[in-house]
Design an enzyme around this catalytic site. Structure first.
Site, PDB file in Angstrom:
ATOM      1  CB  VAL A 208      -0.912   0.045   1.258  1.00  0.00           C
ATOM      2  CG1 VAL A 208      -1.791   1.309   1.164  1.00  0.00           C
ATOM      3  CG2 VAL A 208      -1.904  -1.374   0.927  1.00  0.00           C
ATOM      4  CE1 TYR A 209       5.002   5.904   3.001  1.00  0.00           C
ATOM      5  CE2 TYR A 209       6.688   4.833   1.883  1.00  0.00           C
ATOM      6  CZ  TYR A 209       6.188   5.831   2.388  1.00  0.00           C
ATOM      7  OH  TYR A 209       7.057   6.917   2.494  1.00  0.00           O
TER       8      TYR A 209
END
Length: 259
Positions: free
Chosen positions: A153-154
């Site tokens: 996600v990051y």
């Protein structure tokens, strides 16, 4: 750019504080945004030679994003620095929903909506600069499972910032408003420490050098600024390959997918 107005998010520490310090030294009036109001107040008190407006807001929340967007819409902003960050490094299956939401709000939704809020006034005035801080992890998607820690996600949020900025720069061509995304590697801040990661032995760029590189990249007219990449051709080759793949699509099913 002296006497112009700049807004910096995540201005209480690390890269954001280094940006705010440099801009104040260069004579910019500032709107400084962060969660810790006492740190913002301390920054304002330490810089009496420029006008500093303190705006305490949590960009992981819709209310915080809206508060800053409203401030931008009402201000004659010349420079927006989308810097606020959050460090949640873990595989997607292990990432709590609240933390996933926080990453997306801070690194995707906030830069998108704050940039949108800034553009109206900048376009009317025919000048302005939007700078968004992403990271070299934006290019790490093809890495295999041996690369740790996993952070889908990051890394994906940073890739969004790169592509959005590239597309936005094309939209803004000829308007006097420019868009830039800065992709640092590991920077000597407390960003990783909050994840319990000790990077003391890892060579790291200083936040001050990063700001120097970002400002130099803007002056050079670079849309994607990578202060730690010595050979610019490496980035140019990545972008050329992306455009080649984009142009290589056809309406017919590719041979490898035909039974």
């Amino acid at each position: 750019m002296s006497n112009s107005l700049a807004l910096v998010t995540g201005a209480t520490s690390g890269i954001g504080l280094a940006f705010a310090e440099r801009l104040a030294a260069d004579g910019h009036d500032l709107i400084v945004v962060g969660r810790a109001e006492e740190r913002l107040d301390a920054f304002a008190a330490a810089h009496p030679d420029v006008a500093v407006r303190v705006l305490a807001a949590d960009l992981s929340t819709p209310a915080g994003i809206d508060a800053v967007a409203d401030a931008i819409a009402d201000a004659p902003l010349d420079l927006l620095v989308n810097n606020a960050g959050v460090a949640h490094y873990m595989p997607l299956a292990e990432l709590p929903a609240a933390k996933a939401r926080e990453v997306v709000n801070v690194k995707v939704l906030a830069p998108t909506l704050l940039t949108r809020a800034a553009l109206g006034g900048m376009l009317r005035r025919g000048r302005g600069t939007v700078v968004t801080i992403a990271g070299m992890l934006a290019f790490s998607g093809p890495a295999g499972p041996e690369v740790m820690p996993r952070r889908a996600v990051y890394a994906g949020s940073l890739a969004h910032l790169v592509t959005m900025t590239q597309a936005l720069a094309a939209e803004l061509a000829g308007t006097g408003v420019t868009a830039h995304v800065v992709c640092p590697g590991v920077v000597a801040t407390n960003f990783h420490a909050v994840q319990g990661m000790d990077l003391g032995a890892v060579p790291r760029m200083s936040a001050e050098d990063l700001v120097t590189g970002a400002l130099a990249g803007i002056a050079l007219g670079e849309t994607v600024i990578a202060p730690g990449v010595e050979e610019r051709r490496l980035l140019d080759e990545v972008f050329a390959a992306e455009l080649a793949a984009f142009a290589g699509q056809r309406p017919a099913l590719a041979a490898r997918y035909r039974a």
